[in-house]
Design an enzyme around this catalytic site. Sequence first.
Site, PDB file in Angstrom:
ATOM      1  N   ASP A 190       1.156  -1.136  -0.035  1.00  0.00           N
ATOM      2  CA  ASP A 190       0.060   0.165   0.175  1.00  0.00           C
ATOM      3  C   ASP A 190       0.911   1.102  -0.211  1.00  0.00           C
ATOM      4  O   ASP A 190       2.253   1.186   0.388  1.00  0.00           O
ATOM      5  CB  ASP A 190      -0.893   0.027   1.290  1.00  0.00           C
ATOM      6  CG  ASP A 190      -1.697   1.182   1.539  1.00  0.00           C
ATOM      7  OD1 ASP A 190      -2.178   1.692   0.321  1.00  0.00           O
ATOM      8  OD2 ASP A 190      -1.661   1.699   2.513  1.00  0.00           O
ATOM      9  N   ASP A 192      -0.449   5.293   1.022  1.00  0.00           N
ATOM     10  CA  ASP A 192      -0.549   6.061   1.889  1.00  0.00           C
ATOM     11  C   ASP A 192      -0.335   5.583   3.042  1.00  0.00           C
ATOM     12  O   ASP A 192      -1.092   4.486   3.685  1.00  0.00           O
ATOM     13  CB  ASP A 192      -2.009   6.730   1.707  1.00  0.00           C
ATOM     14  CG  ASP A 192      -2.054   7.514   0.436  1.00  0.00           C
ATOM     15  OD1 ASP A 192      -1.004   7.772  -0.166  1.00  0.00           O
ATOM     16  OD2 ASP A 192      -3.330   8.274   0.350  1.00  0.00           O
ATOM     17  N   GLU A 199      -1.635  10.847   4.040  1.00  0.00           N
ATOM     18  CA  GLU A 199      -2.351  10.614   2.783  1.00  0.00           C
ATOM     19  C   GLU A 199      -2.593  11.525   1.867  1.00  0.00           C
ATOM     20  O   GLU A 199      -2.630  12.835   2.370  1.00  0.00           O
ATOM     21  CB  GLU A 199      -3.885  10.455   3.620  1.00  0.00           C
ATOM     22  CG  GLU A 199      -4.017   9.503   4.877  1.00  0.00           C
ATOM     23  CD  GLU A 199      -4.227   8.074   4.149  1.00  0.00           C
ATOM     24  OE1 GLU A 199      -4.797   7.781   3.070  1.00  0.00           O
ATOM     25  OE2 GLU A 199      -3.476   7.078   4.894  1.00  0.00           O
ATOM     26  N   ARG A 235     -14.730  12.297  -1.494  1.00  0.00           N
ATOM     27  CA  ARG A 235     -13.473  13.108  -1.202  1.00  0.00           C
ATOM     28  C   ARG A 235     -13.056  13.648  -2.292  1.00  0.00           C
ATOM     29  O   ARG A 235     -12.560  15.134  -2.375  1.00  0.00           O
ATOM     30  CB  ARG A 235     -12.489  12.529  -0.455  1.00  0.00           C
ATOM     31  CG  ARG A 235     -12.720  12.053   0.959  1.00  0.00           C
ATOM     32  CD  ARG A 235     -11.809  10.854   1.467  1.00  0.00           C
ATOM     33  NE  ARG A 235     -11.844   9.516   1.134  1.00  0.00           N
ATOM     34  CZ  ARG A 235     -10.949   8.489   1.204  1.00  0.00           C
ATOM     35  NH1 ARG A 235      -9.722   8.864   2.064  1.00  0.00           N
ATOM     36  NH2 ARG A 235     -11.200   7.641   0.675  1.00  0.00           N
ATOM     37  N   GLY A 279      -5.087   3.119  -3.363  1.00  0.00           N
ATOM     38  CA  GLY A 279      -6.525   3.940  -3.542  1.00  0.00           C
ATOM     39  C   GLY A 279      -6.269   5.418  -3.778  1.00  0.00           C
ATOM     40  O   GLY A 279      -7.162   6.186  -3.945  1.00  0.00           O
TER      41      GLY A 279
END
Length: 409
Positions: A190, A192, A199, A235, A279
């Site tokens: 991953d 972040d 993030e 977001r 993501g």
Amino acid sequence: MNEQSTLLVTVTGRDRPGVSARLLSTLSVFPVTLVDLEQVVIGGRLVLGALVAVDESVAPGVSGDRVFDEVRSAVEKTSIDLEMEAEFASGNGRVTVSADERLHMTLLADPLRPGQLGAITSCIARAGANIERIERLASYPVTSIELEVSGADPETLRGDLAMEAATQQIDVALQPSGLHRRAKHLIVMDVDSTLIQGEVIELLAEYAGCAEEVARVTEEAMRGDLDFEESLRRRVALLKGLDASAMDAVRERLVLTPGARTLVRTLKRLGYEFAIVSGGFTQITDALVDRLGLDYSAANTLEVVDGKLTGGLVGPVIDRGGKAEALRGFAAEAGVPLSRTVAIGDGANDLDMLRAAGLGVAFNAKPVVREQADTSVSVPYLDTILFLLGISREEVEAADRQGGSPGTA
């Protein structure tokens, strides 16, 4: 499991060159075979142990007791010459232990205290297991100790260790032994709060003036309280109208997690392939691929029209299921079975990926992720994952001395 009469010869004293050679030379004149051999040097003191058995093919019918008496006498003379001490123990030593019966246990702590290790070894004893070997893997950036354990039910021991590790506030990883442990040749991570600190969408939100609202939605998604795709679109919509140049500023502000370069550099030198799946956004992850010399990546793409973010995304969303699919795709492209992959993540969005991999590592993760991953790391250094793979700090430093590292810019 085979057993036979054995003699354990242990020599201790000040370390110096040639001790092993002298002991083995002494033993070589007798009709014995080496069942096991191990040497440890701690603080300049050497402990050398040799487990021997009578070689029936060389000396059929010869009394084992007589051979062992002669071995004792010869080794005592050699140890006196070396100004060392020798001890002997007779018994029925285990000649072979199947690799299927062994487990590797890795402890991470900063610092590691005797009481913590004592609690873990007591846990092993309660499980009816035996510690075959203890070795230090690292003293920096954390202390890492590896234990090889036999005779334990893995699932039972893993559950007991998880509770004890939480009590002792240390990390404990339990894995099957065997060649496959170092044969995991694809790492999928991953981005972040794992590869990088913070993030990305929250950094973008600072420039858009909606940082607090974005952070609140991010936290809901990381806890698993909100569907990831819904939270992402909510977001991203808040970023509508932001100038695309803000992404250049965010790229400049990215801070790698401590140990990230060492982890990537070392594993790449050892022949691993490295992927990131996020993501977040390709406009950021592509820069990390170039910066670190990574092999594969997958992320979402922000839509940009006339130099402005539209508040939308281009293409399918990389969500929880998408991360797992990306891992499978990377593995297929690399020609690596899933059993030889390692996935690393911190949020609920990473759970499917962690489950799909041969080893799923929760890195400074939320409780729901720690509970469901194969193992967890709570220290803030990514390179400690090397120790879970059985790679010592000395091997890391040796790889650095060889040079030619990718991603050092």
